[in-house]
Write a protein that holds these residues in place. Structure first.
Motif, PDB file in Angstrom:
ATOM      1  N   ALA A 193      50.711 -79.706 -87.017  1.00  0.00           N
ATOM      2  CA  ALA A 193      49.313 -80.393 -86.606  1.00  0.00           C
ATOM      3  C   ALA A 193      48.937 -81.094 -86.408  1.00  0.00           C
ATOM      4  N   ARG A 194      49.313 -81.372 -88.122  1.00  0.00           N
ATOM      5  CA  ARG A 194      48.517 -82.997 -88.206  1.00  0.00           C
ATOM      6  C   ARG A 194      49.498 -84.286 -88.166  1.00  0.00           C
ATOM      7  N   TYR A 195      50.393 -83.716 -88.279  1.00  0.00           N
ATOM      8  CA  TYR A 195      51.862 -84.846 -87.339  1.00  0.00           C
ATOM      9  C   TYR A 195      51.838 -85.415 -86.168  1.00  0.00           C
ATOM     10  N   ASN A 222      49.995 -87.820 -81.167  1.00  0.00           N
ATOM     11  CA  ASN A 222      49.535 -88.062 -79.744  1.00  0.00           C
ATOM     12  C   ASN A 222      48.546 -89.326 -79.987  1.00  0.00           C
ATOM     13  N   ASP A 223      47.986 -89.209 -81.312  1.00  0.00           N
ATOM     14  CA  ASP A 223      46.700 -90.429 -80.655  1.00  0.00           C
ATOM     15  C   ASP A 223      47.427 -92.044 -81.120  1.00  0.00           C
ATOM     16  N   LEU A 224      48.183 -92.532 -81.997  1.00  0.00           N
ATOM     17  CA  LEU A 224      49.109 -93.234 -81.458  1.00  0.00           C
ATOM     18  C   LEU A 224      49.625 -94.088 -79.999  1.00  0.00           C
ATOM     19  N   LEU A 237      53.143 -86.185 -70.184  1.00  0.00           N
ATOM     20  CA  LEU A 237      53.495 -86.889 -71.598  1.00  0.00           C
ATOM     21  C   LEU A 237      52.886 -88.109 -72.295  1.00  0.00           C
ATOM     22  N   TRP A 238      53.235 -88.168 -71.601  1.00  0.00           N
ATOM     23  CA  TRP A 238      53.079 -89.692 -71.845  1.00  0.00           C
ATOM     24  C   TRP A 238      51.149 -90.734 -71.365  1.00  0.00           C
ATOM     25  N   THR A 239      50.593 -90.078 -70.923  1.00  0.00           N
ATOM     26  CA  THR A 239      49.195 -90.565 -70.731  1.00  0.00           C
ATOM     27  C   THR A 239      47.713 -89.246 -70.594  1.00  0.00           C
ATOM     28  N   THR A 282      47.579 -88.372 -75.052  1.00  0.00           N
ATOM     29  CA  THR A 282      46.964 -89.549 -75.356  1.00  0.00           C
ATOM     30  C   THR A 282      44.816 -89.287 -75.924  1.00  0.00           C
ATOM     31  N   VAL A 283      44.690 -87.710 -75.095  1.00  0.00           N
ATOM     32  CA  VAL A 283      43.330 -87.734 -75.179  1.00  0.00           C
ATOM     33  C   VAL A 283      42.905 -86.248 -76.087  1.00  0.00           C
ATOM     34  N   ARG A 284      41.912 -86.358 -77.143  1.00  0.00           N
ATOM     35  CA  ARG A 284      42.227 -85.048 -78.438  1.00  0.00           C
ATOM     36  C   ARG A 284      41.039 -83.848 -77.058  1.00  0.00           C
ATOM     37  N   SER A 285      42.018 -82.504 -77.070  1.00  0.00           N
ATOM     38  CA  SER A 285      41.048 -81.092 -76.260  1.00  0.00           C
ATOM     39  C   SER A 285      39.881 -81.543 -76.848  1.00  0.00           C
ATOM     40  N   SER A 286      38.935 -81.071 -77.587  1.00  0.00           N
ATOM     41  CA  SER A 286      37.844 -81.661 -78.006  1.00  0.00           C
ATOM     42  C   SER A 286      37.162 -82.326 -77.312  1.00  0.00           C
ATOM     43  N   VAL A 287      37.664 -83.683 -76.721  1.00  0.00           N
ATOM     44  CA  VAL A 287      36.478 -84.848 -75.900  1.00  0.00           C
ATOM     45  C   VAL A 287      37.307 -83.896 -74.537  1.00  0.00           C
ATOM     46  N   SER A 288      38.018 -83.833 -74.267  1.00  0.00           N
ATOM     47  CA  SER A 288      38.298 -82.856 -72.885  1.00  0.00           C
ATOM     48  C   SER A 288      37.460 -81.691 -72.481  1.00  0.00           C
ATOM     49  N   SER A 289      36.831 -80.980 -73.750  1.00  0.00           N
ATOM     50  CA  SER A 289      36.371 -80.599 -73.437  1.00  0.00           C
ATOM     51  C   SER A 289      34.848 -79.901 -73.441  1.00  0.00           C
ATOM     52  N   ARG A 290      34.376 -81.242 -74.474  1.00  0.00           N
ATOM     53  CA  ARG A 290      33.297 -81.959 -74.278  1.00  0.00           C
ATOM     54  C   ARG A 290      32.437 -81.946 -73.124  1.00  0.00           C
TER      55      ARG A 290
END
Length: 301
Positions: free
Chosen positions: A4-6, A11-13, A203-205, A209-217
């Motif tokens: 999961a961390r990998y 995704n962050d990159l 898959l690419w945009t 590219t955005v963590r689910s916690s951000v979109s959920s907020r």
């Protein structure tokens, strides 16, 4: 946990694929800073009447990769990523404040707002609070309230699975899973002829590219709002564009919004789903183009 961390690190990159002009060159981007110090990436291109594009919950401006090049030949197009940072006292109106700053600092004058999904809710709230800055309002697969009652148990159970396979599987497996989700019209996926555009975006945009916690907020902030009660007060000419195969935000929601806004027109994109601006961009753009022509003829511009 290591896997999961990998995958989160992968995704962050990821960097969203750039928006390309008609010659295949990336549209120029710049950094825009809001009054609280939050920085976002902005595309500001073309000239003429300003079209301000508001992304959905995932937030990348690249969701409009098939619209910005099309419309920049006749209009000034502005698209910024949604903010990721929120203060403890921020409400949904933080987005309204952001749009106000963007319009004023970029000196656009009144704009035509184009919002997709959550972006449509931002557009409606903005049109209600700042009618002086709105020429017109375009709501693509709109949402005025958050509810999942319409989806049904089986589909509700599949949405988290679709999200997880999109975000955390290796790309070849995620692509295969996405084809299954397209056939089943699960989450943001649809079975239209342009579904590969949608898979590539996912898959690419977008979701990767955005963590689910951000979109959920961002979505959680909308839960505090009562937008339907405000819609009869919106004065701007409005276009509601709907993909009828969208099971995530059903057509009934869009029809209700259309019925509540006094000067609204409802148009469907045949075989379109939640992101028909991506899967069927030609049909979407033509509908919007025709409406803009009529809008501006009516104002003598």
């Amino acid at each position: 946990m290591a896997y999961a961390r990998y995958m989160l690190r992968r995704n962050d990159l990821l960097q969203p694929e750039p928006v390309l002009d008609s010659d295949g060159h990336p549209l120029p981007e710049c950094s825009f800073e809001y009054s609280d110090g939050e920085r976002v990436s902005l595309i500001d291109a073309g000239s003429g009447i300003s079209l301000l594009w508001i992304p959905g919950a995932d937030g990348p401006k690249e969701t409009y990769r098939y619209q910005l090049p099309w419309f920049m030949d006749r209009y000034r197009v502005l698209a910024a990523d949604l903010r990721e940072g929120f203060g403890p006292g921020d409400s949904f109106d933080r987005f309204v404040d952001d749009l106000t700053e963007l319009i004023q600092k970029r000196e656009t004058g009144p704009v035509v707002l184009v919002g997709q999904s959550l972006g449509s809710a931002i557009g409606m709230r903005f049109a209600y609070l700042r009618p002086d800055l709105v020429r017109g309002l375009v709501l693509a697969n709109p949402v005025a309230r958050i509810s999942y009652e319409h989806v049904g148990l089986n589909r509700v159970a599949l949405v988290p699975v679709a999200r997880a396979t999109t975000r955390y599987l290796p790309t070849p497996l995620a692509d295969l899973a996405a084809r299954l989700w397209c056939k089943s019209n699960v989450w943001i996926y649809d079975s239209s002829p342009g579904q590969q555009n949608l898979i590539r975006y996912a898959l690419w945009t977008g979701p990767r590219t955005v963590r689910s916690s951000v979109s959920s907020r961002r979505v959680d902030l909308l839960k505090e709002m009562d937008l339907p009660s405000e819609l009869p007060s919106i004065e701007a000419p409005t276009l509601v564009i709907k993909g009828p195969e969208d099971t995530y935000c059903p057509s009934a929601w869009a029809l209700e919004i259309d019925s509540l806004i006094p000067e609204s027109r409802y148009v469907e994109i045949p075989r379109g789903g939640h992101c028909c601006h991506i899967s069927l961009p030609g049909a979407f753009n033509r509908v919007l183009d025709d409406w803009l022509d009529e809008l501006l003829r009516g104002t003598g511009e």
